[in-house]
Design a protein around this motif. Structure first.
Motif, mmCIF file in Angstrom:
data_model
loop_
_atom_site.group_PDB
_atom_site.id
_atom_site.type_symbol
_atom_site.label_atom_id
_atom_site.label_comp_id
_atom_site.label_asym_id
_atom_site.label_seq_id
_atom_site.Cartn_x
_atom_site.Cartn_y
_atom_site.Cartn_z
ATOM 1 N N HIS A 69 0.658 -1.247 -0.306
ATOM 2 C CA HIS A 69 0.269 -0.171 0.369
ATOM 3 C C HIS A 69 0.558 1.598 -0.084
ATOM 4 O O HIS A 69 1.462 1.187 0.954
ATOM 5 C CB HIS A 69 -1.013 0.333 0.872
ATOM 6 N N HIS A 71 1.743 5.290 -2.362
ATOM 7 C CA HIS A 71 0.781 6.326 -3.435
ATOM 8 C C HIS A 71 2.250 7.241 -3.389
ATOM 9 O O HIS A 71 2.201 7.944 -2.823
ATOM 10 C CB HIS A 71 -0.075 7.363 -2.603
ATOM 11 N N LYS A 133 0.136 3.318 -6.343
ATOM 12 C CA LYS A 133 -1.615 3.379 -6.417
ATOM 13 C C LYS A 133 -1.666 5.228 -7.244
ATOM 14 O O LYS A 133 -0.750 6.207 -7.117
ATOM 15 C CB LYS A 133 -2.306 3.800 -5.191
ATOM 16 N N HIS A 226 -10.156 1.353 0.874
ATOM 17 C CA HIS A 226 -9.047 2.365 2.170
ATOM 18 C C HIS A 226 -10.682 2.405 2.722
ATOM 19 O O HIS A 226 -11.397 2.412 2.644
ATOM 20 C CB HIS A 226 -9.133 3.143 1.776
ATOM 21 N N HIS A 249 -6.004 -0.117 6.651
ATOM 22 C CA HIS A 249 -5.567 0.870 7.676
ATOM 23 C C HIS A 249 -6.555 -0.545 8.550
ATOM 24 O O HIS A 249 -6.013 -0.140 9.523
ATOM 25 C CB HIS A 249 -6.930 2.004 7.161
ATOM 26 N N ASP A 307 1.830 3.161 3.239
ATOM 27 C CA ASP A 307 0.759 4.181 2.848
ATOM 28 C C ASP A 307 1.591 5.380 2.475
ATOM 29 O O ASP A 307 1.203 6.938 2.670
ATOM 30 C CB ASP A 307 -0.085 4.549 4.409
HETATM 31 ZN ZN LIG Z 1 -3.994 5.228 1.501
#
Ligand SMILES: [Zn+2]
Length: 394
Positions: A69, A71, A133, A226, A249, A307
């Motif tokens: 995960h 970004h 992502k 998410h 999460h 994340d």
């Molecule tokens: Zn995220």
């Protein structure tokens, strides 16, 4: 075909369950690599001959981390927002729109440079697989180019057009959902393996999230969500309903949510829908951590991921997440290391990574330490001495 032997390993974490516990630990071991794959694992004393040799010199060797995960496609940074939070302002997720503006204004090469910098930074810290992502473009063209750039460094790419409703659609969110399900998905799907939705108050409700994820499934994309980050909500149950590979999460869970995840457990004892915990986000937003112990005790498979993003968790360090999980989330060091390797692989529905057995990808890390325990025991210390990615020393 050239071969490479990693020799004199004091502790080899294989993640092949059996005599070595859940981490499948072997002592005084060696690993033979051929053609980018693990060809042999066994006692150092029985190691076959090889063209080249790396002497681990009594160190621990683990599968490379699987960060499921992240970004990485964005422009700008939000250090000032972080400083404001640390001075007492609450986190609401609203800063995503700041990054959207910067990302839209950036050139392809600017975005590419950031992706490559962060990818290299993660690799240096032992991450050999990273999911990336989209979600900071939020136009048809910007989502497609974000994913196209992501595919230059990873095959694990995720369309997150439903990150937030962009400002220009604030008064007509239904129209934005139609855009995401229609032209945006069509442009993004060729570059994506997964689809994801930020299912949260202030982002997308259950009906919108379900509609978007179903459109992605119809295009052949796997589902991730998410879910339940900022408060209780429908995201986890929606993920289970749609057969998501992972719900991510999981900070605010009811007993019903935990039971739903546990109900996806398969014959191998792992849940089909993984709970991916992202403690960097709680760290960076000064929020209560998710309760990993509760999930593990209920039989839910847990993954750890960074994340990595410029707003709520600007770390690319899996060792940092392992240390947080052990110190703050009730995980043992072994559980946290498993979650950061095999757990991440499970969250990506992969069986060729996160594990060291013949036939697996030769993604492994040599620590500057004799045991995996040091990843939590020595937080903040650069313990990854060497990384092999697809069998190639980096
Ligand atoms: Zn995220």
């Amino acid at each position: 075909m050239s071969s490479l032997l990693v020799d004199d390993i004091a502790e080899l974490v294989t993640n092949v369950a059996g005599a070595g516990g859940p981490l499948g630990i072997r002592r005084r071991a060696a690993v033979l690599v051929e053609d980018g794959e693990v060809a042999w694992v066994g006692p150092a004393a029985d190691a076959p001959a090889a063209d080249r040799r790396i002497d681990a010199a009594g160190a621990a060797v683990l599968p490379g981390f699987v960060d499921s995960h992240a970004h990485l496609v964005f422009a700008g940074d939000r250090a000032a927002e972080f400083a404001a939070r640390m001075a007492g302002e609450p986190y609401t997720g609203g800063g995503i729109r700041t990054t959207v503006g910067a990302t839209r204004a950036a050139s392809d090469n600017e975005l590419r440079a950031t992706v490559r910098r962060l990818h290299a930074e993660a690799l240096r810290q032992g991450t050999t697989t990273i999911e990336i992502k989209s979600g900071y473009g939020l136009t048809v063209a910007d989502e497609a180019r974000s994913l196209r750039i992501a595919t230059e460094v990873s095959t694990e790419t995720t369309f997150l057009g439903a990150h937030v409703v962009p400002a220009e659609y604030a008064a007509r969110p239904d129209d934005y959902v139609s855009l995401v399900c229609g032209p945006m998905l069509a442009a993004a799907a060729p570059y994506a393996r997964w689809i994801d939705v930020f299912c949260e108050r202030g982002a997308f409700d259950a009906d919108h999230a379900r509609a978007i994820l179903a459109c992605g499934q119809a295009m052949g994309l796997g589902v991730r969500v998410h879910a339940n980050q900022l408060g209780p909500g429908p995201g986890v149950r929606l993920g289970v309903e749609l057969g998501a590979a992972s719900v991510d999460h999981c900070t605010h869970l009811t007993d019903t949510d935990v039971d739903a995840l546990a109900s996806t457990t398969t014959d191998d004892g792992q849940s089909a829908t993984v709970a991916t915990l992202l403690p960097g986000a709680e760290f960076s937003t000064r929020s209560p951590y998710p309760d990993a112990r509760r999930l593990l005790d209920a039989g839910v498979t847990v993954a750890l991921a960074t994340d990595c993003n410029p707003g709520s968790s600007y770390t690319s360090s899996m060792p940092f997440c392992i240390a947080l999980a052990v110190r703050e989330m009730g995980m043992t060091p072994a559980e946290a290391v498993w979650a950061a390797t095999a757990g991440g692989a499970r969250a990506l529905r992969r069986d060729d990574i996160g594990v060291l057995r013949p036939g697996a990808r030769a993604d492994l890390i040599i620590l500057d330490a004799p045991s995996h325990l040091h990843l939590a025991y020595r937080p903040g210390v650069p313990l990854v001495r060497q990384v092999l990615h697809n069998g190639v020393p980096r």
